[in-house]
Write a protein that holds these residues in place. Structure first.
Motif, short mmCIF file in Angstrom:
data_model
loop_
_atom_site.label_atom_id
_atom_site.label_comp_id
_atom_site.label_asym_id
_atom_site.label_seq_id
_atom_site.Cartn_x
_atom_site.Cartn_y
_atom_site.Cartn_z
N ALA A 240 0.82 -1.21 0.00
CA ALA A 240 0.00 0.00 0.00
C ALA A 240 0.86 1.26 0.00
O ALA A 240 0.53 2.25 -0.65
CB ALA A 240 -0.93 0.00 1.21
N LEU A 241 1.98 1.22 0.73
CA LEU A 241 2.84 2.41 0.77
C LEU A 241 3.49 2.64 -0.60
O LEU A 241 3.61 3.78 -1.06
CB LEU A 241 3.91 2.26 1.85
CG LEU A 241 3.43 2.58 3.26
CD1 LEU A 241 4.46 2.14 4.28
CD2 LEU A 241 3.16 4.06 3.42
N ALA B 157 0.94 4.15 -2.65
CA ALA B 157 0.74 5.55 -2.30
C ALA B 157 1.77 6.43 -2.99
O ALA B 157 1.45 7.49 -3.55
CB ALA B 157 0.83 5.72 -0.79
N ARG C 128 3.21 5.80 -5.68
CA ARG C 128 2.88 5.80 -7.12
C ARG C 128 1.77 6.81 -7.42
O ARG C 128 1.87 7.59 -8.37
CB ARG C 128 2.42 4.40 -7.48
CG ARG C 128 2.07 4.20 -8.89
CD ARG C 128 1.72 2.76 -9.11
NE ARG C 128 0.37 2.47 -8.67
CZ ARG C 128 0.02 1.38 -8.02
NH1 ARG C 128 0.92 0.48 -7.69
NH2 ARG C 128 -1.23 1.19 -7.69
N VAL C 129 0.73 6.83 -6.58
CA VAL C 129 -0.38 7.76 -6.80
C VAL C 129 0.12 9.21 -6.71
O VAL C 129 -0.21 10.05 -7.55
CB VAL C 129 -1.49 7.51 -5.76
CG1 VAL C 129 -2.47 8.65 -5.71
CG2 VAL C 129 -2.21 6.22 -6.07
N LEU C 130 0.96 9.48 -5.70
CA LEU C 130 1.46 10.84 -5.53
C LEU C 130 2.31 11.25 -6.73
O LEU C 130 2.21 12.37 -7.23
CB LEU C 130 2.28 10.93 -4.24
CG LEU C 130 1.44 10.88 -2.97
CD1 LEU C 130 2.32 10.70 -1.76
CD2 LEU C 130 0.62 12.16 -2.84
N ALA D 248 2.12 10.09 -9.77
CA ALA D 248 1.28 10.28 -10.96
C ALA D 248 0.58 11.63 -10.89
O ALA D 248 0.43 12.31 -11.91
CB ALA D 248 0.25 9.15 -11.05
N LEU D 249 0.16 12.04 -9.69
CA LEU D 249 -0.47 13.36 -9.56
C LEU D 249 0.53 14.46 -9.90
O LEU D 249 0.21 15.40 -10.64
CB LEU D 249 -1.00 13.55 -8.14
CG LEU D 249 -2.33 12.88 -7.81
CD1 LEU D 249 -2.67 13.08 -6.36
CD2 LEU D 249 -3.44 13.44 -8.70
N LEU E 173 -0.09 4.20 -14.34
CA LEU E 173 -1.31 3.78 -13.66
C LEU E 173 -1.85 2.48 -14.24
O LEU E 173 -2.28 1.58 -13.52
CB LEU E 173 -2.37 4.87 -13.77
CG LEU E 173 -2.14 6.11 -12.92
CD1 LEU E 173 -3.16 7.17 -13.27
CD2 LEU E 173 -2.19 5.78 -11.46
N SER F 21 0.79 -0.57 -13.37
CA SER F 21 0.85 -1.01 -11.98
C SER F 21 -0.51 -1.45 -11.49
O SER F 21 -0.61 -2.26 -10.58
CB SER F 21 1.44 0.07 -11.09
OG SER F 21 0.94 1.31 -11.46
N GLY F 22 -1.56 -0.92 -12.12
CA GLY F 22 -2.89 -1.41 -11.78
C GLY F 22 -3.03 -2.89 -12.11
O GLY F 22 -3.65 -3.64 -11.36
#
Lengths: 685, 312
Positions: B102-103, B106, B108-110, B112-113, B131, B134-135
Motif C-alpha cells: 500500500a505504501l 501511495a 505511485r499515486v502521488l 502520478a499526480l 497507472l 501497476s494497476g
C-alpha cells in the motif's frame, strides 16, 4: 440515570430540530416588508438543522461509548405496538455517520442572497432537512411499519431532490430510473417485512427477530432473501446499481454527499438488521452470494469510474465500488459466522462497519468539494476544468484529502477497512468453509484490482480536474468559494484523516455493535494489540499495522531529508519557470485529457467495456483534404446491455403475447366470461 | 538493540540503493563490450543533482514541491520493517506485507499526480502508462502475497521469512517456486526494467517511469531518483528474504548478522547479474504486450495458490 435522560433529550432535539428546520425553510418570507425577521428565516433554518444534526451525531457517539438510551415512543393508535425511535448498538455507528455528514452538508449549503431566499432555494432547503429527517428515522426506527414509511419517505424526498437542481432531461430520466428501481426494491422489502410482521403479530424489531428465529428454515429463508433483495437496491450492488451513477450526481452537492455518504449505508444497515436475523446467524448461502456479488460490483464500479469523464458521476461509480467492498466484507462475516468462526467473522464485520463510516466521510467530502469546484469552474466535464488547485487552494486541499483517501492510501479513512478485509480473506481461505476456499483468492485479487483501478480514477479526477493548466477560459476564471464552506470542508478533511489515524480507537468504539451482532462469544478488544496502538486480527501473532507509528515514522522521514536538503543545498533555491514545451508556445490542449489518461486501461479492458468510437472526417469535395474531424466516444453501461435490455424485451414480448387474448371479438369475450364462471364454480365447489 | 537494528537495516537499504543500479549498469556495459561508468557513478550523479537549483512549473501547485519528499518518506517507511539481515524486526507491529504494497502504491499515486502538475504532454503520458501497468501488476502481486501468507499463517514479513527459512526444503515446493516466478515478473514491471520499461531510455514515446519524473530537476529529481532506487532495493530484498531466505539471521547475534549480511549481498549480486543479462539479451516489449506479461504473472500466482491448496 441523568446522562441517559440527556441522551434521550438529544435524540428528541435532533428529530424535532430537523422537522423544525424543514418547516422554517418552507415558510414564505414576506419580502414586501423587508423585515429583519423574514431575512433571518433561511439562516435560522440552516442553523437549526446544523444543531439538530450535531445532536444526532452526539447520540450516536454516546451510544458507542456505552450509554443506553430510552427510546422515544408514540402511540399512533395502530395495532402491533407503539411507534418507537431509539438508537441501539447496531444503529449507533450509522447514526454518528449520518449526524456528521448531515451537519457538514447543511453547513456547506450556499448562504441565501441578502434579498431573501427564492422559492427554489426555500424548497431545496426544506427538502434537504426533510430528507435528513427521513434518514434519521430509517436508522432509529424500532418499528417495522415506521421503518417502511421512513424508507419510502427517504426514497421520495431524495428523488425530488435529484430532479430539483436542474430542469434538464438528464435529471428527469435519472429520477425516473431511480424511482422505478427503488420501488421494485421497496415492494420486495415491504412484502418481506410485512409477512414477517404478520407471522410475529407485532411490528416491534425485537418481536420480529424472535419470530424469525422461531420460523423453520424453509419458511425463514425465502423471507430473508426477499428482504435482502429489496435492501440491496439501496446499497447499489450489480445488477441493480444502475440508478446510482445516474441519480447521485444529478442532485446538488450537499444532497449527493448525503446520498452517497449516508443513504447507501441504509442498505447495509438494513441487511445487518433484518437479513443477518438480528442477533442470530445468517442463512446458508447468504454470505457467499454477497461475497461474489460484492467482488463483481467493486470491479465494475472501479472500472466505470476509470472511464467516466464526468467528475460527479465518477464519484458515484466509486460509490458503487465501495458498496461492493461493504457487501464483500459483510458476506465474508456472514459466511464465517455461520461456520462458527466468531473471532474471524468479527474481523470481517469490523472491516465492514469501519469502512462504512470511513467511506461515508471521505465520499461526503469528495462530493461536496468536487461539487463546489465544478460549480466554480462552470462544468462537470473534467475536460473543461483544470488549474483549480492554483486558483482555489483551500478547496482543492479538501478535495485532495478525499481523493487520496478514496484511492486507499494508508493513514486515511478507507485503508484500515480494506486491510482488515484482506486479512479476513486470507484467514478465511485457510480456515473458512469450503466454498470460501474457492472464492477467497478471486475476491482478494478482485479487491486489489479494484483498489488499483479506483486509484487511477482518483488520479484522473484530481490530476485532470484540479491540476495542470485551466482547460477552458471558464475554468481559468473560477469564482472563489465562500470561506465558510471551505472551512466546513477542511473540518471534514480533518475527520477523514482522524478516522484513519485513530483506527485502533475507532475499532474499540465499534466493539458494541460488533458484540450486538456476534454475541458474547466475540471479544472486541482482540482486534487491537501493542497497548492499543496497533490493529491486529486475532491471534495477535498473525500481523498488525499501526497507523500512528507509521505517521510518526513518516514525519521523521519527511523532516530528515528536508533538513538535509536545506542544509546541504542552501544555495540551490527552488525557482518557478514556465513549463517547457519543446520550444513552441504551450497550449492547455497539449495536456493529457481525461480520455487520454485512461486510454491504456480502456484498451486493456476493451472487450468488457465495448467502447463505442466514431471518427468522422468532414470534408468538402475530396475526402483527402479534411476540414474538420468529429470524434464521438461512449461506453454503454454493461448492466443495461446484459441485464435490462433482455428484461425489457422479455416484458414487451410477454405483453405482446398477452395482447393475443384481446382479439376484439365479442364472442371470444363472452367465451372468457363463461370459462371464468365455470372455473370459479369448480373452484368454489 | 532492536531500534539500532531497525535503523541499521533501513540505512543499509538506503545507502546501497544507488550502488545496486551502478553495479547493474557496469555489468551491462561489460556484457555489451563497453567500459561503462564506474559503479559509484550514481552517487556522483545524486550529489551533483543535490547541489543544483530546482525548477518548478509556474502552473504547479504546492503538491509538486511536496511529492519528492512524500514519495521518499513513504518508501523509507516501507523499508523500515523490511527484513534484511534478521528475520525479526522491532517494527513488525507497525506494518506488514500488505502495508508495504500500500505504501508503494501511495508513492505511485502521488508521483502520478505530480506528473500532471506542469500541464505538459510527457507527464500525462508517464502517469497514464504507469497507472495502467501497476494497476494490472497489483492483483498478481496480491495473489502471490496470498500464497505466502497462507503458508506462514501471517502477512508479517519477518514471520513469513522465518517460516520459509525454518521449513525443511520449504522453498522447493511447487507453489513457492511458482509464486517466486510470479513475483519476479511483478518486480521487473514495478522497478521499470526491460522488457516492461527501459531505465536508461530518453526516447519520449517509449518511456514510462522516466516520463513521470521528466518535469523535475535538481534536488527534487535527486530525491525522486533515490526514492526509486530504494523502492527497487525494498522489492528485491523482499524477494531475497521471503522467497530465498538462506543465511538470514533468525536471532540477533554478531556471527549470524555478519552471515546474514554476506548472504544478502550475495543474493543482490546474483539479482544484478540476472537483471543485467536479461536486459542485454531481451528487447523492450510494445506497451500493449505488457498486459500479457502481467497476465502471465497473475496466472503463475493463481497456479501457485492452486498447487498450495492441492498439495497440502
Amino acid at each position: 440515570m441523568p446522562l441517559a435522560v440527556i441522551d434521550g433529550a438529544l435524540l428528541a432535539a435532533a428529530v424535532w430540530g430537523l422537522g423544525l428546520a424543514a418547516l422554517l425553510a418552507a415558510l414564505p418570507s414576506p419580502r414586501a416588508r423587508g423585515g429583519s425577521l423574514a431575512a433571518l428565516l433561511p439562516s435560522a433554518a440552516r442553523g437549526t438543522a446544523i444543531v439538530a444534526s450535531l445532536a444526532l451525531a452526539a447520540v450516536g457517539a454516546l451510544r458507542l461509548a456505552g450509554l443506553e438510551t430510552p427510546p422515544l415512543t408514540w402511540d399512533a393508535g395502530l395495532p402491533g405496538g407503539r411507534f418507537a425511535l431509539g438508537v441501539d448498538a447496531l444503529a449507533a455507528p450509522f447514526v454518528l455517520l449520518l449526524g456528521v455528514v448531515a451537519a457538514i452538508s447543511f453547513a456547506a449549503r450556499p448562504a441565501a442572497a441578502p434579498g431573501g431566499a427564492s422559492r427554489g432555494e426555500r424548497a431545496g432547503m426544506a427538502l434537504h432537512a426533510a430528507f435528513a429527517l427521513a434518514l434519521a428515522a430509517v436508522f432509529t426506527a424500532r418499528h417495522a411499519l415506521l421503518f417502511l414509511l421512513a424508507w419510502e419517505g427517504m426514497t421520495l424526498l431524495s428523488a425530488a431532490l435529484v430532479a430539483s437542481d436542474t430542469r434538464s432531461a438528464r435529471a428527469r430520466s435519472a429520477c425516473f430510473v431511480y424511482l422505478a428501481i427503488s420501488h421494485v426494491g421497496a415492494a420486495l422489502l415491504g412484502f418481506g417485512l410485512l409477512s414477517l410482521a404478520a407471522r410475529a403479530g407485532s411490528f416491534d424489531f425485537a418481536d420480529l427477530a424472535a419470530a424469525l428465529a422461531r420460523l423453520p428454515a424453509a419458511e425463514a429463508s425465502p423471507l430473508v432473501w426477499l428482504i435482502s433483495a429489496g435492501l440491496v437496491v439501496k446499497l447499489g450492488l450489480v445488477p441493480v446499481h444502475v440508478w446510482l451513477p445516474l441519480a447521485h450526481p444529478e442532485a446538488p452537492g450537499p444532497i449527493s454527499a448525503l446520498l452517497s455518504g449516508a443513504m447507501v449505508k441504509a442498505g447495509l444497515y438494513g441487511l445487518l438488521r433484518f437479513a443477518w436475523q438480528m442477533p442470530g446467524l445468517p442463512i446458508a448461502g447468504w454470505g457467499m452470494t454477497l461475497v461474489a456479488l460484492g467482488t463483481i460490483t467493486a470491479l465494475i464500479g472501479a472500472l466505470y469510474a476509470v472511464v467516466e469523464p464526468d467528475a460527479k458521476r465518477l464519484l458515484a461509480h466509486s460509490t458503487v465500488k465501495h458498496a461492493g467492498l461493504l457487501a464483500l466484507a459483510l458476506g465474508l462475516a456472514g459466511a464465517l459466522a455461520r461456520n462458527g468462526q466468531t473471532a474471524l467473522a468479527g474481523v470481517a464485520l469490523a472491516a465492514c462497519l469501519y469502512h462504512a463510516v470511513g467511506h461515508g466521510l471521505s465520499k461526503a467530502l469528495a462530493f461536496l468539494s468536487v461539487a463546489e469546484a465544478t460549480h466554480a469552474g462552470g462544468s462537470r466535464d473534467l475536460e473543461r476544468l483544470g488549474g483549480l488547485a492554483r486558483r482555489l487552494p483551500r478547496l482543492s486541499a479538501g478535495a485532495l484529502v478525499a481523493v487520496l483517501s478514496l484511492s486507499g492510501l494508508p493513514l486515511l479513512s478507507c485503508f484500515a477497512g480494506e486491510w482488515l478485509m484482506f486479512q479476513a480473506l486470507i484467514r478465511g481461505y485457510s480456515e473458512g468453509p469450503p466454498p470460501l476456499r474457492l472464492l477467497a483468492p478471486f475476491a482478494g485479487a478482485g479487491l486489489a484490482l479494484a483498489t488499483a483501478l479506483a486509484a487511477a480514477a482518483m488520479v484522473k479526477l484530481y490530476g485532470i480536474g484540479f491540476l495542470g493548466r485551466p482547460r477552458t477560459p471558464a475554468a481559468a476564471a473560477a469564482r472563489p468559494v465562500a470561506p465558510g464552506i471551505e472551512n466546513a470542508l477542511l473540518l471534514l478533511g480533518g475527520l477523514v484523516a482522524a478516522w484513519g489515524l485513530l483506527a485502533t480507537w475507532a475499532m474499540t468504539a465499534l466493539g458494541a455493535p460488533l458484540g450486538a451482532m456476534l454475541g458474547p462469544a466475540f471479544d472486541p478488544t482482540a482486534l487491537v494489540t501493542a497497548g492499543g496502538l496497533a490493529l491486529a486480527p486475532p491471534p495477535a501473532t498473525s500481523a498488525s499495522i499501526s497507523p500512528l507509528a507509521i505517521a510518526l515514522l513518516l514525519a521523521v522521514f519527511l523532516a530528515v531529508p528536508f533538513a538535509w536538503a536545506r542544509a546541504s543545498g542552501g544555495r540551490a533555491e527552488v525557482r518557478r519557470a514556465p513549463s517547457w514545451a519543446c520550444g513552441i508556445r504551450l497550449d492547455p490542449r497539449m495536456q493529457y485529457s481525461a480520455l487520454g489518461l485512461t486510454k491504456p486501461l480502456r484498451l486493456i479492458f476493451g472487450r468488457l467495456l465495448q467502447v463505442e468510437r466514431e471518427v468522422e472526417v468532414l470534408s468538402q469535395g475530396s475526402p483527402y483534404f479534411g476540414r474538420a474531424l468529429r470524434f464521438r466516444s461512449g461506453i454503454p453501461p454493461l448492466a443495461e446491455r446484459m441485464f435490462y435490455q433482455p428484461l425489457v424485451q422479455a416484458v414487451l414480448w410477454a405483453s405482446d403475447q398477452a395482447r393475443r387474448l384481446q382479439a376484439g371479438n365479442l364472442h371470444l369475450y363472452l367465451g372468457y366470461l363463461l370459462a371464468t364462471l365455470v372455473a370459479l364454480l369448480v373452484w368454489a365447489r | 538493540m532492536t531500534a539500532l537494528l531497525v535503523l541499521l537495516q533501513t540505512a543499509l537499504l538506503v545507502a546501497l540503493a544507488p550502488l545496486f543500479n551502478g553495479v547493474v549498469g557496469a555489468l551491462k556495459a561489460r556484457l555489451q563490450m563497453r567500459r561503462g561508468a564506474p559503479v559509484w557513478q550514481r552517487y556522483a550523479d545524486l550529489a551533483r543533482l543535490m547541489g543544483k537549483e530546482s525548477v518548478i512549473s509556474e502552473d504547479a501547485s504546492w503538491l509538486a514541491r511536496a511529492v519528492p519528499y512524500l514519495t521518499l518518506a513513504a518508501i523509507l517507511v516501507a523499508a523500515s520493517w523490511t527484513p534484511v539481515l534478521l528475520a525479526r524486526s522491532g517494527m513488525s507491529f507497525a506494518g506488514d506485507l500488505v502495508m508495504t504494497v500500500a505504501l508503494l502504491a501511495a508513492a505511485r499515486v502521488l508521483q502520478a499526480l505530480a506528473a500532471l502538475e506542469a500541464g505538459t504532454t510527457f507527464g500525462g503520458m508517464g502517469a497514464s502508462r504507469h497507472l495502467a501497468l501497476s494497476g494490472l501488476a497489483e492483483p498478481a502481486l496480491m495473489l502471490a502475497v496470498f500464497t505466502l501468507a497462507i503458508g506462514a499463517h501471517s502477512t508479517d514479513l519477518s514471520t513469513i521469512s522465518r517460516a520459509v527459512a525454518t521449513a525443511p526444503l520449504g522453498w522447493l515446493s511447487p507453489s513457492h517456486l511458482l509464486a517466486l516466478a510470479a513475483i519476479w515478473l511483478v518486480v521487473v514491471s514495478e522497478t521499470g526494467r526491460v522488457p516492461v520499461d527501459n531505465p536508461v531510455t530518453h526516447l519520449e514515446l517509449t518511456m514510462i517511469h522516466e516520463a513521470l519524473v521528466l518535469e523535475y530537476s535538481g534536488r527534487h529529481l535527486a530525491l525522486l531518483e533515490w526514492a526509486g532506487a530504494v523502492r527497487q532495493m525494498v522489492l528485491l530484498t523482499l524477494v531475497a528474504s521471503l522467497f530465498l531466505p538462506w543465511g538470514i539471521a533468525l536471532e540477533p547475534g554478531s556471527v549470524a548478522l555478519w552471515r546474514g549480511l554476506a548472504a544478502w549481498l550475495g543474493k543482490l549480486l546474483a539479482f544484478a547479474v540476472v537483471i543485467a543479462v536479461s536486459e542485454s539479451v531481451t528487447a523492450k516489449m510494445r506497451l500493449f504486450r505488457v498486459p500479457e506479461f502481467l497476465g502471465m504473472a497473475f496466472l503463475l500466482s493463481l497456479l501457485a495458490l492452486a498447487s498450495a491448496s492441492l498439495l497440502r
